[in-house]
Enzyme design. Structure first.
Site, mmCIF file in Angstrom:
data_model
loop_
_atom_site.group_PDB
_atom_site.id
_atom_site.type_symbol
_atom_site.label_atom_id
_atom_site.label_comp_id
_atom_site.label_asym_id
_atom_site.label_seq_id
_atom_site.Cartn_x
_atom_site.Cartn_y
_atom_site.Cartn_z
ATOM 1 N N ARG A 46 0.646 -1.173 -0.079
ATOM 2 C CA ARG A 46 0.019 -0.101 0.001
ATOM 3 C C ARG A 46 0.852 1.219 -0.042
ATOM 4 N NH1 ARG A 46 -4.170 -1.120 4.396
ATOM 5 N NH2 ARG A 46 -2.256 -1.036 5.589
ATOM 6 N N LYS A 181 11.944 -26.913 7.712
ATOM 7 C CA LYS A 181 13.158 -26.901 8.732
ATOM 8 C C LYS A 181 13.917 -28.235 8.484
ATOM 9 C CE LYS A 181 11.311 -23.767 12.101
ATOM 10 N NZ LYS A 181 11.840 -22.511 11.935
ATOM 11 N N ASP A 234 -2.184 -19.425 15.765
ATOM 12 C CA ASP A 234 -0.880 -19.174 15.170
ATOM 13 C C ASP A 234 0.051 -20.148 15.119
ATOM 14 O OD1 ASP A 234 1.044 -17.101 13.984
ATOM 15 O OD2 ASP A 234 1.916 -17.239 16.092
ATOM 16 N N HIS A 239 1.978 -25.480 13.403
ATOM 17 C CA HIS A 239 3.225 -25.990 13.378
ATOM 18 C C HIS A 239 3.356 -27.164 14.309
ATOM 19 C CE1 HIS A 239 4.082 -22.527 11.055
ATOM 20 N NE2 HIS A 239 4.331 -21.454 12.155
HETATM 21 C C1 BG6 Z 1 5.114 -18.029 12.581
HETATM 22 C C2 BG6 Z 1 4.342 -17.498 13.705
HETATM 23 O O1 BG6 Z 1 4.239 -18.957 11.849
HETATM 24 O O2 BG6 Z 1 6.308 -18.750 13.044
HETATM 25 C C3 BG6 Z 1 5.169 -16.532 14.436
HETATM 26 O O3 BG6 Z 1 3.223 -16.867 12.937
HETATM 27 C C4 BG6 Z 1 6.424 -17.498 15.154
HETATM 28 O O4 BG6 Z 1 4.248 -16.248 15.459
HETATM 29 C C5 BG6 Z 1 7.006 -18.010 13.877
HETATM 30 O O5 BG6 Z 1 7.269 -16.528 15.791
HETATM 31 C C6 BG6 Z 1 8.316 -19.113 14.480
HETATM 32 O O6 BG6 Z 1 9.004 -19.536 13.530
HETATM 33 P P1 BG6 Z 1 10.701 -19.620 13.429
HETATM 34 O O7 BG6 Z 1 10.891 -20.542 12.216
HETATM 35 O O8 BG6 Z 1 10.941 -18.270 13.711
HETATM 36 O O9 BG6 Z 1 10.447 -20.507 14.682
#
Ligand code: BG6
Length: 488
Positions: A46, A181, A234, A239
């Site tokens: 934006r 990872k 989140d 994850h």
């Molecule tokens: C993201 C989340 O998907 O993963 C974040 O939205 C988080 O809140 C991050 O900090 C952590 O990922 P990494 O790879 O930095 O450990």
């Protein structure tokens, strides 16, 4: 470079994800010579910028990450790839303008659209891409969707239907960067390339499994997203559930995208549903208040910029799941994640059962410890095993010793997850991306917790920033001898 795309559009180019992950990863791919010569990168945002101000911006965000390379020809080549499109995600004219930027001098129409934006904006972007004809010819472009995919099961299904109206499944890349990872992929190798491990990997030998993804960072200015999402959406829904699936799945018949996903889905489907009145016994949420992290005073969550007053969004969640199948029946899986915890640490800790016979009676009770396997994902990338050895001396006493293997040799460096995954998107390899049934089953598991918390809105326990979370997280354990394992 075969049939690689020739345009790569980043929606949300000035956002947190683009700055912290996407731009560094794209630059590293450039440096490694993995980007085709005709690939144009288009930043969509934006801000009222020109391409030159955008290039200055890249210089400043990459500055401390790539250091001296800022003066290299590689960096100049990287900058030269960029165009800048000022636009509003909600206005179709912006997409028409974008269309004029897409590789105008070539006949190539293959484009990647990367949605590095708030989930609330996904639907609008997908619809506007269609309205501006940017998904034509169908089958040629790819769309990358960040997690969380939806904010509950219904919205995930709606989003998926919408995507399918405009894109074929082969064009959709649902990303969960944890799968990119190295150390997470190593889980598969650790489990399935070693005869030593797999025969023990079940309810007969394992007492319980812990998955911790602890972060010392706060919400990093992302309140407008995070305050709506919270730790459950989140991190845990995606994850941590993916980690759980990879730890618990059966070996797939082949290392192929669908074979792997089929096995993960079987695990997710086998997780025992948490009924409404069991939510309290299975899940704990909390929010950080001010404290100290790494010796620095930090503010509480409610004092973070743009967080709603009296927000009860959880910044910590811990949960217990059972996988009701033959391999895992009765073995608790304890998961937890949080912001502003004592340190950054992603650790899978697997505790084995005590041996059936206690032969070494001279070992004091407090030293009678079970075996652990500790798989550290980050920052340390290691595999450790805790086993008993004889304490040297006259007595038949034992002590615990750690066998410690670093995942990397000293001269090796792990690739960043986004480098791997962006290259996969560019090359059209979907094996590390998420199929919708995985997303759906993960929501199925999480939904009862979300629904329960949504009605209990008046109170949330707290924990001081810099601690390991609230004491309430200990009440999830089935037995008194189970405790959270914070360190390797
Ligand atoms: C993201 C989340 O998907 O993963 C974040 O939205 C988080 O809140 C991050 O900090 C952590 O990922 P990494 O790879 O930095 O450990």
């Amino acid at each position: 470079f075969g049939n690689q795309p020739c345009s790569f559009v980043i929606f949300g180019a000035t956002g947190n994800l683009a700055s912290n992950k996407l731009l560094p990863a794209l630059f590293h791919l450039e440096a490694a010579g993995r980007l085709a010569e005709n690939l144009t990168l288009i930043a969509f945002s934006r801000r009222d910028w020109t391409v030159d101000s955008w290039r200055e911006h890249i210089r400043s965000v990459l500055g401390d990450k790539i250091g001296k390379k800022l003066d290299s020809p590689v960096f100049e080549r990287f900058l030269a790839r960029f165009r800048y499109q000022k636009g509003d995600l909600n206005e179709v004219e912006s997409y028409h303008a974008l269309a004029t930027q897409l590789s105008p001098e070539s006949a190539c129409t293959r484009t990647v659209f990367y949605l590095a934006i708030k989930p609330a904006d996904f639907a609008a972007v997908v619809q506007h891409l269609e309205a501006a004809g940017l998904n034509k010819p169908r089958g040629m472009s790819r769309v990358v969707i960040e997690k969380p995919f939806g904010e509950d099961i219904e919205s995930a299904q709606t989003l998926n239907r919408l995507l399918h109206q405009h894109f074929d499944e082969e064009q959709i890349y649902r990303i969960d960067h944890f799968l990119g990872k190295e150390t997470v992929q190593n889980l598969l190798v650790f489990r399935f390339a070693n005869t030593l491990i797999e025969p023990l990997w079940n309810r007969n030998f394992i007492d319980h499994v812990q998955i911790t993804v602890a972060e010392s960072i706060g919400i990093e200015g992302r309140a407008d997203y995070y305050d709506r999402a919270g730790a459950l959406r989140d991190m845990l829904q995606n994850h941590l559930m993916q980690l759980l699936a990879v730890i618990a799945m059966d070996p797939p018949p082949a290392l192929e995208a669908d074979a792997l996903r089929d096995e993960k889905v079987k695990v997710l489907r086998s997780i025992r549903p948490i009924i409404k009145r069991a939510v309290h016994a299975h899940a704990v949420r909390a929010q950080y208040v001010g404290g100290h992290v790494d010796g620095h005073a930090v503010a509480g969550y409610q004092q973070e910029k743009e967080v709603e007053k009296n927000s009860i969004t959880e910044t910590f969640v811990a949960a217990k799941f059972y996988i009701d199948n033959w391999r895992w029946g009765g073995v608790p899986f304890y998961l937890r994640t949080g912001k502003r915890l004592a340190q950054q640490s992603s650790l899978i800790a697997i505790r084995f059962k005590h041996p059936p016979q206690q032969l070494f009676r001279e070992t004091p009770l407090e030293r009678v410890a079970p075996n652990w396997v500790l798989l550290s994902i980050q920052p340390e990338k290691s595999m450790r095993m805790e086993i008993h050895v004889k304490q040297p001396g006259l007595d038949m006493d034992t002590r615990v010793m750690q066998m410690n293997a670093s995942y990397l040799k000293t001269d090796e460096q792990a690739l960043d997850a986004y480098e791997t995954l962006l290259l996969d998107v560019i090359e059209g390899d979907r094996s590390l991306f998420i199929r919708f049934d995985e997303v759906e089953w993960a929501w199925q598991v999480i939904d009862p917790i979300l629904k329960h918390w949504a009605v209990e809105r008046e109170f949330i326990p707290t924990y001081p920033a810099g601690s390991w979370g609230p004491a309430e997280a200990n009440r999830l354990f089935d037995n008194d001898d189970q405790t959270w394992r914070n360190e390797v």
